[in-house]
Design an enzyme around this catalytic site. Structure first.
Site, PDB file in Angstrom:
ATOM      1  N   ARG A   1     -53.190 -57.369  32.299  1.00  0.00           N
ATOM      2  CA  ARG A   1     -52.396 -58.403  32.674  1.00  0.00           C
ATOM      3  C   ARG A   1     -52.735 -59.584  33.707  1.00  0.00           C
ATOM      4  NH1 ARG A   1     -49.087 -56.767  29.866  1.00  0.00           N
ATOM      5  NH2 ARG A   1     -46.940 -55.846  30.393  1.00  0.00           N
TER       6      ARG A   1
ATOM      7  N   GLU B   1     -46.937 -66.852  32.710  1.00  0.00           N
ATOM      8  CA  GLU B   1     -46.607 -66.843  31.312  1.00  0.00           C
ATOM      9  C   GLU B   1     -45.450 -67.652  30.837  1.00  0.00           C
ATOM     10  OE1 GLU B   1     -47.762 -63.407  29.262  1.00  0.00           O
ATOM     11  OE2 GLU B   1     -49.895 -63.456  29.898  1.00  0.00           O
TER      12      GLU B   1
ATOM     13  N   HIS C   1     -51.716 -64.285  24.693  1.00  0.00           N
ATOM     14  CA  HIS C   1     -51.232 -63.167  24.951  1.00  0.00           C
ATOM     15  C   HIS C   1     -50.538 -62.496  23.375  1.00  0.00           C
ATOM     16  CE1 HIS C   1     -48.917 -60.546  27.852  1.00  0.00           C
ATOM     17  NE2 HIS C   1     -49.359 -59.499  26.933  1.00  0.00           N
TER      18      HIS C   1
END
Length: 319
Positions: free
Chosen positions: A230, A259, A281
C-alpha cells in the site's frame, strides 16, 4: 428487503449473475466529489480502491453492505461503517500469486536495468555504450538477502519464491516490537542486513511511513526497495530524496499514497529520479485474480443477502 440497489464505484470486476433481485449501476471510477450523489440510493456498494468517506456514507441512508473487491479495506472509513451498522467485507488472498510475481518482476526490471537497456537498444547505442552506462555489474540471486516486510499470505508466498530462487531470506519483525518471534529478525537488524526489501504489509497506523528517511539511511547503499503493498508504508518524499542522493541502489513501486498518482500529488513521478521503476497499481491483475475475485464477490453479496455474510471485516446489522 425488496430489490437491492448495487453501485460499483470502480467496475473492474464485472458483476456476475446473482441469486437475488437487484438493480445495478457501474462506474469506471468515482471522484470524492461524485461519491455522495452516486451512492445516495444504494443498499450495496462495491469498490476496489475508490475511497468511501464518512461524508459519502452519511449521504447513503439505505446503505447496508460495502463489498471490497480486494484484500485491503484501508480506503473505507471504518469508524463511520461501525457507527452506521454497515457490513464491510473483502476478498482475501485472491491476488497472492499475481502480486508476488509482480514484485519479483519489478525487482528484476530494477536489478537488470531492463528499462534502460531497452532504451539503449532501440536508440542504437548497443553495444558501444552498454557497459559504460550500466554501472557496476548486478548481483545474482544467490548474493541477495531478501527481507520480507509483512508476513501474511502474500509475505509467505514471497518468502517461498525467494527461497526457491536461491536467495537468503529474512522475515522482518514488526517495527518497534522488542520481543522477536521465532523465525523472525528484529526490524532494525533486517534493515541493516537486507539487500532487497519486498514490502507486503497492510497499511495501518503502525505501518504508515514504516520505511522513511532513517531506515533508508541505514540500508546497504546498493539495496533495492520494492513496494507492492500500500502507498503510505514507504515515505515517498524520503524515498525520492534517497534515490536522488544515491543512498540506496534503487526502488520500485506499484502503489502510491494518493491514487491515481499524478505529478501534483506524488514526488515519485519526477522523471529525474534515478534507479526507479513504477507501475500503476496493476500487480493484482491476472486471469487467476479476476476469476477468483469475481467468484468471491458473488459469494459475498449472495451470502449477505441470505443472512449468512462471509469474509466479514466489520459485522453490521442484518436487515
Amino acid at each position: 428487503m425488496g430489490r437491492h440497489s448495487i453501485v460499483a464505484l470502480d467496475g473492474w470486476v464485472k458483476l456476475p449473475p446473482l441469486d437475488f433481485e437487484f438493480e445495478y449501476k457501474e462506474y469506471n471510477s468515482t471522484s470524492p466529489e461524485q461519491l455522495a450523489e452516486r451512492i445516495k440510493s444504494a443498499t450495496i456498494v462495491t469498490t476496489a480502491a475508490q475511497k468511501i468517506t464518512r461524508a459519502g456514507i452519511e449521504a447513503a441512508p439505505h446503505l447496508q453492505l460495502i463489498a471490497c473487491s480486494g484484500t485491503g479495506t484501508d480506503h473505507v472509513d471504518k469508524d463511520a461503517v461501525r457507527e452506521r451498522g454497515i457490513t464491510l467485507c473483502n476478498v482475501p488472498a485472491q491476488n497472492t500469486d499475481s502480486v508476488s510475481e509482480h514484485a519479483f518482476a519489478l525487482y528484476y526490471a530494477l536489478r537488470r536495468r531492463i528499462p534502460q537497456i531497452h532504451q539503449m537498444t532501440v536508440n542504437d547505442s548497443w553495444p558501444q555504450a552498454l557497459f559504460t552506462r550500466l554501472g557496476a555489474p548486478p548481483r545474482v540471486n544467490a548474493e541477495e538477502t531478501l527481507v520480507v516486510v509483512g508476513y501474511g499470505a502474500l509475505g509467505q508466498n514471497v518468502e517461498k519464491i525467494g527461497r526457491a530462487l536461491g536467495m537468503r531470506v529474512l522475515i522482518a519483525e514488526r517495527k518497534g516490537v522488542h520481543a522477536v518471534r521465532a523465525g523472525r529478525v528484529a526490524f532494525e537488524d533486517a534493515i541493516r542486513e537486507g539487500t532487497l526489501f519486498i514490502v507486503v504489509a497492510p497499511l495501518e497506523p503502525s505501518t504508515r511511513n514504516m520505511i522513511a528517511a532513517p531506515e533508508l539511511r541505514a540500508m546497504d547503499p546498493t539495496a533495492f526497495v520494492v513496494n507492492v503493498a500500500r502507498g503510505g508504508i514507504v515515505d515517498e518524499q524520503a524515498l525520492a530524496q534517497a534515490l536522488k542522493d544515491g543512498q540506496i541502489g534503487g526502488a520500485a513501486t506499484d502503489v502510491y499514497e494518493h491514487e491515481p498518482a499524478t505529478k501534483e500529488n506524488c514526488p515519485l513521478l519526477d522523471p529525474t529520479i534515478p534507479n526507479l521503476v513504477l507501475s500503476p497499481h496493476v500487480a493484482w491483475y491476472s486471469s487467476k485474480t479476476v476469476e477468483g475475485t469475481t467468484a468471491t464477490v458473488k459469494k459475498n453479496l449472495e451470502g449477505f443477502v441470505a443472512g449468512r455474510p462471509v469474509n466479514v471485516v466489520i459485522s453490521g446489522r442484518q436487515s
